[in-house]
Design a protein around this motif. Structure first.
Motif, PDB file in Angstrom:
ATOM      1  N   UNK A   1      43.589  31.637  49.306  1.00 57.42           N
ATOM      2  CA  UNK A   1      43.907  30.615  50.300  1.00 57.42           C
ATOM      3  C   UNK A   1      45.306  30.083  50.025  1.00 57.42           C
ATOM      4  N   UNK A   2      46.127  29.996  51.084  1.00 57.49           N
ATOM      5  CA  UNK A   2      47.539  29.671  50.896  1.00 57.49           C
ATOM      6  C   UNK A   2      47.773  28.258  50.377  1.00 57.49           C
ATOM      7  N   UNK A   3      46.762  27.381  50.515  1.00 59.96           N
ATOM      8  CA  UNK A   3      46.948  25.995  50.075  1.00 59.96           C
ATOM      9  C   UNK A   3      46.494  25.792  48.638  1.00 59.96           C
ATOM     10  N   UNK A   4      45.228  26.112  48.353  1.00 62.25           N
ATOM     11  CA  UNK A   4      44.668  25.775  47.036  1.00 62.25           C
ATOM     12  C   UNK A   4      44.416  26.967  46.132  1.00 62.25           C
ATOM     13  N   UNK A   5      44.696  28.185  46.619  1.00 62.36           N
ATOM     14  CA  UNK A   5      44.577  29.357  45.762  1.00 62.36           C
ATOM     15  C   UNK A   5      43.170  29.871  45.571  1.00 62.36           C
ATOM     16  N   UNK A   6      42.169  29.278  46.254  1.00 63.56           N
ATOM     17  CA  UNK A   6      40.806  29.767  46.102  1.00 63.56           C
ATOM     18  C   UNK A   6      40.645  31.121  46.782  1.00 63.56           C
ATOM     19  N   UNK A   7      39.697  31.893  46.263  1.00 61.79           N
ATOM     20  CA  UNK A   7      39.450  33.237  46.800  1.00 61.79           C
ATOM     21  C   UNK A   7      38.244  33.172  47.736  1.00 61.79           C
ATOM     22  N   UNK A   8      38.433  33.552  49.016  1.00 61.42           N
ATOM     23  CA  UNK A   8      37.365  33.346  50.013  1.00 61.42           C
ATOM     24  C   UNK A   8      36.124  34.165  49.757  1.00 61.42           C
ATOM     25  N   UNK A   9      36.248  35.323  49.155  1.00 59.25           N
ATOM     26  CA  UNK A   9      35.091  36.196  48.966  1.00 59.25           C
ATOM     27  C   UNK A   9      34.856  36.544  47.496  1.00 59.25           C
ATOM     28  N   UNK A  10      35.199  35.616  46.627  1.00 56.28           N
ATOM     29  CA  UNK A  10      34.946  35.829  45.218  1.00 56.28           C
ATOM     30  C   UNK A  10      36.038  36.611  44.511  1.00 56.28           C
ATOM     31  N   UNK A  11      35.732  37.010  43.289  1.00 56.99           N
ATOM     32  CA  UNK A  11      36.724  37.594  42.388  1.00 56.99           C
ATOM     33  C   UNK A  11      36.466  39.077  42.146  1.00 56.99           C
ATOM     34  N   UNK A  12      37.507  39.747  41.669  1.00 59.74           N
ATOM     35  CA  UNK A  12      37.336  41.102  41.166  1.00 59.74           C
ATOM     36  C   UNK A  12      36.426  41.078  39.942  1.00 59.74           C
ATOM     37  N   UNK A  13      35.902  42.254  39.612  1.00 60.28           N
ATOM     38  CA  UNK A  13      35.055  42.361  38.420  1.00 60.28           C
ATOM     39  C   UNK A  13      35.820  41.899  37.186  1.00 60.28           C
ATOM     40  N   UNK A  14      35.148  41.144  36.337  1.00 58.65           N
ATOM     41  CA  UNK A  14      35.752  40.699  35.087  1.00 58.65           C
ATOM     42  C   UNK A  14      36.486  39.380  35.167  1.00 58.65           C
ATOM     43  N   UNK A  15      36.500  38.764  36.373  1.00 57.74           N
ATOM     44  CA  UNK A  15      37.265  37.542  36.588  1.00 57.74           C
ATOM     45  C   UNK A  15      36.343  36.478  37.182  1.00 57.74           C
ATOM     46  N   UNK A  16      36.606  35.200  36.866  1.00 53.93           N
ATOM     47  CA  UNK A  16      35.815  34.124  37.448  1.00 53.93           C
ATOM     48  C   UNK A  16      36.696  32.907  37.686  1.00 53.93           C
ATOM     49  N   UNK A  17      36.083  31.846  38.266  1.00 53.52           N
ATOM     50  CA  UNK A  17      36.809  30.622  38.599  1.00 53.52           C
ATOM     51  C   UNK A  17      37.117  30.562  40.081  1.00 53.52           C
ATOM     52  N   UNK A  18      37.294  29.335  40.628  1.00 50.74           N
ATOM     53  CA  UNK A  18      37.597  29.172  42.046  1.00 50.74           C
ATOM     54  C   UNK A  18      38.843  29.952  42.450  1.00 50.74           C
ATOM     55  N   UNK A  19      39.801  30.036  41.533  1.00 49.25           N
ATOM     56  CA  UNK A  19      41.049  30.731  41.833  1.00 49.25           C
ATOM     57  C   UNK A  19      41.087  32.128  41.229  1.00 49.25           C
ATOM     58  N   UNK A  20      39.960  32.535  40.647  1.00 49.63           N
ATOM     59  CA  UNK A  20      39.874  33.887  40.063  1.00 49.63           C
ATOM     60  C   UNK A  20      41.025  34.147  39.096  1.00 49.63           C
ATOM     61  N   UNK A  21      41.265  33.183  38.235  1.00 49.86           N
ATOM     62  CA  UNK A  21      42.374  33.292  37.284  1.00 49.86           C
ATOM     63  C   UNK A  21      41.909  33.259  35.831  1.00 49.86           C
ATOM     64  N   UNK A  22      40.595  33.440  35.625  1.00 53.43           N
ATOM     65  CA  UNK A  22      40.068  33.409  34.269  1.00 53.43           C
ATOM     66  C   UNK A  22      39.262  34.671  34.004  1.00 53.43           C
ATOM     67  N   UNK A  23      39.493  35.262  32.822  1.00 54.06           N
ATOM     68  CA  UNK A  23      38.711  36.433  32.449  1.00 54.06           C
ATOM     69  C   UNK A  23      37.334  36.002  31.948  1.00 54.06           C
ATOM     70  N   UNK A  24      36.371  36.903  32.123  1.00 55.39           N
ATOM     71  CA  UNK A  24      35.031  36.637  31.603  1.00 55.39           C
ATOM     72  C   UNK A  24      35.088  36.315  30.119  1.00 55.39           C
ATOM     73  N   UNK A  25      34.152  35.518  29.654  1.00 60.06           N
ATOM     74  CA  UNK A  25      34.125  35.105  28.253  1.00 60.06           C
ATOM     75  C   UNK A  25      33.733  36.271  27.353  1.00 60.06           C
TER      76      UNK A  25
END
Length: 454
Positions: free
Chosen positions: A252-276
């Motif tokens: 999303x151009x405003x807040x960076x959230x991903x409308x349909x989730x993240x790629x495999x191995x990634x999480x967070x509203x902005x899909x900017x964190x690797x799995x633990x």
């Protein structure tokens, strides 16, 4: 009539002129509520915003008029906050030539125009006041460029401080046949009243150019802040990089959230964190296997980079050893566990004990020969009732030493025996001279006769 007015407008030299393009602005005053300080006969305030000014006479029923006063005021409510570009005023002429001899010129001199957010001109901005014109030079109609924002446009004149300049009337009067206020709704710009972009803080863009004075809202860019961030960017000035949105979609151009989730191995509203350390895959819902030394698996595919813990195998270290194997990479073979049961996949322990003949934690040690064929203790290999013939020791796995035979090697061999069998006590290599018998326990006749001969 409008074309004539437009031509007159373009001929005026005392104000900033906007020629044919002004037609794109909307007349914001048309048919809007109007008021005036007093009314002469039936010449009410609304006649100045009715769109009619073909008859400019006192009795033509198209003009607003008041009686003589010290102050005269007329105003129009635009119905809300507007971006005003210019004001057009058509003054009464009685349908005769507008020159120094026209009676109404003296009443027009000294007028003012206010832009206000209330019905009180003192709360607003004085945008124009006539201080220089004479009866010979004052134009009619007039166009006043006033790029300002407001809700009310107020025409004002006064005769409160005599003596007045030459040519001024002795009292103030309203003589307005039409007042047109051209502009646009707020948050618009230009002659086409285009919508402003997303200016920072929701401020009004420049009325003319559309540029935003303080930059753009989050997620927007461009001089007019009318473009959404692209190229997988977002936020202030599009300086933030999107995370790893599913299937490479833009965030999303405003807040960076991903409308349909993240790629495999990634999480967070902005899909900017690797799995633990213990999860991987889509939404980090998969649990890592038992990677070597507790290391994390790969956050995308779950593969263990340095192999598996003991007892585990597979790329993801998610399978226990099987087929009677255990240990690192399942390379160790299980011992003789009871009833053929599998050993523990990590350390090879036999959980239900050992088969007869084996002992130890992994049942890999062989028992000795317990008495009467009894099984040995599967923990330490000891024989409960002692050893069978020919063997001795804790685990009954040692042959009788020379000179001993029988159960637990408890019987001594005969002293005259050569090569005593550890099981039977038979002298396998015969007896010493002068002895005979299976255990060399008897004297031989040879020795007897030899004694007699002496």
């Amino acid at each position: 009539m409008y074309a004539v007015v437009l031509l007159m407008f373009c001929m005026c030299s005392w104000v900033a002129l906007l020629c044919p393009s002004v037609q794109a602005y909307e007349n914001l005053a048309l048919h809007q509520p109007a008021w005036q300080s007093s009314t002469s006969l039936s010449n009410t305030a609304d006649r100045a915003v009715d769109g009619r000014y073909t008859d400019l006479a006192w009795n033509g029923e198209q003009c607003a008029a008041s009686g003589g006063e010290q102050t005269a005021e007329w105003g129009v409510d635009l119905g809300g906050l507007k971006n005003i570009h210019h004001v057009f005023i058509q003054y009464m002429t009685d349908n005769i030539v507008w020159d120094k001899d026209n009676y109404y010129t003296q009443e027009f001199l000294g007028f003012s125009v206010y832009i206000s957010n209330t019905t009180n001109e003192e709360d607003g901005v004085l945008y124009f006041r006539d201080t220089n014109y004479t009866r010979a030079t004052i134009p009619n109609p007039v166009n006043i460029t006033c790029p300002y924002r407001g809700r009310y446009v107020i025409y004002y004149n006064n005769r409160t401080h005599p003596p007045y300049p030459e040519g001024y009337s002795g009292d103030a009067r309203i003589r307005l046949c039409e007042v047109e206020v051209y502009g646009c709704d707020v948050y618009t710009y230009g002659v086409d009243c285009k919508r402003c972009g997303n200016c920072s803080g929701g401020v009004q863009c420049d009325n003319v150019t559309g540029t935003c004075p303080n930059g753009c809202d989050l997620g927007m860019y461009g001089d007019e802040c009318d473009r959404e961030c692209g190229n997988k960017t977002y936020g202030m000035e599009c300086k933030e990089q999107c995370g790893n949105c599913s299937n490479g979609e833009p965030c999303h151009h405003v807040d960076g959230t991903c409308p349909n989730g993240c790629d495999a191995g990634i999480y967070g509203d902005k899909c900017d964190k690797e799995c633990s350390n213990t999860t991987y895959g889509v939404e980090c819902k998969e649990l890592c296997g038992n990677c070597s030394n507790g290391e994390p698996c790969h956050h995308v595919d779950g593969i263990c980079p340095n192999g598996c813990d003991a007892g585990i195998y597979g790329e993801k270290c998610d399978k226990e050893c099987s087929n009677n194997t255990y240990g690192v990479e399942c390379k160790e073979l299980c011992g003789n566990c009871s009833n053929g049961e599998p050993c523990h996949h990590v350390d090879g322990r036999c959980l239900s004990g050992c088969n007869a003949g084996s002992y130890g934690v992994t049942c890999k040690e062989s028992c000795g020969n317990c008495r009467n064929g009894e099984p040995c203790n599967d923990v330490d290999g000891s024989c409960r009732y002692g050893c069978d013939v020919g063997v001795y020791g804790k685990t009954c796995d040692e042959a009788c030493p020379p000179g001993r035979y029988g159960i637990n090697c408890g019987i001594p061999c005969g002293p005259n025996c050569q090569g005593c069998n550890r099981f039977t006590g038979v002298c396998e290599f015969g007896c010493l001279p002068g002895w005979t018998g299976t255990s060399c326990e008897k004297r031989s006749n040879y020795m007897f006769r030899l004694r007699l001969s002496y």
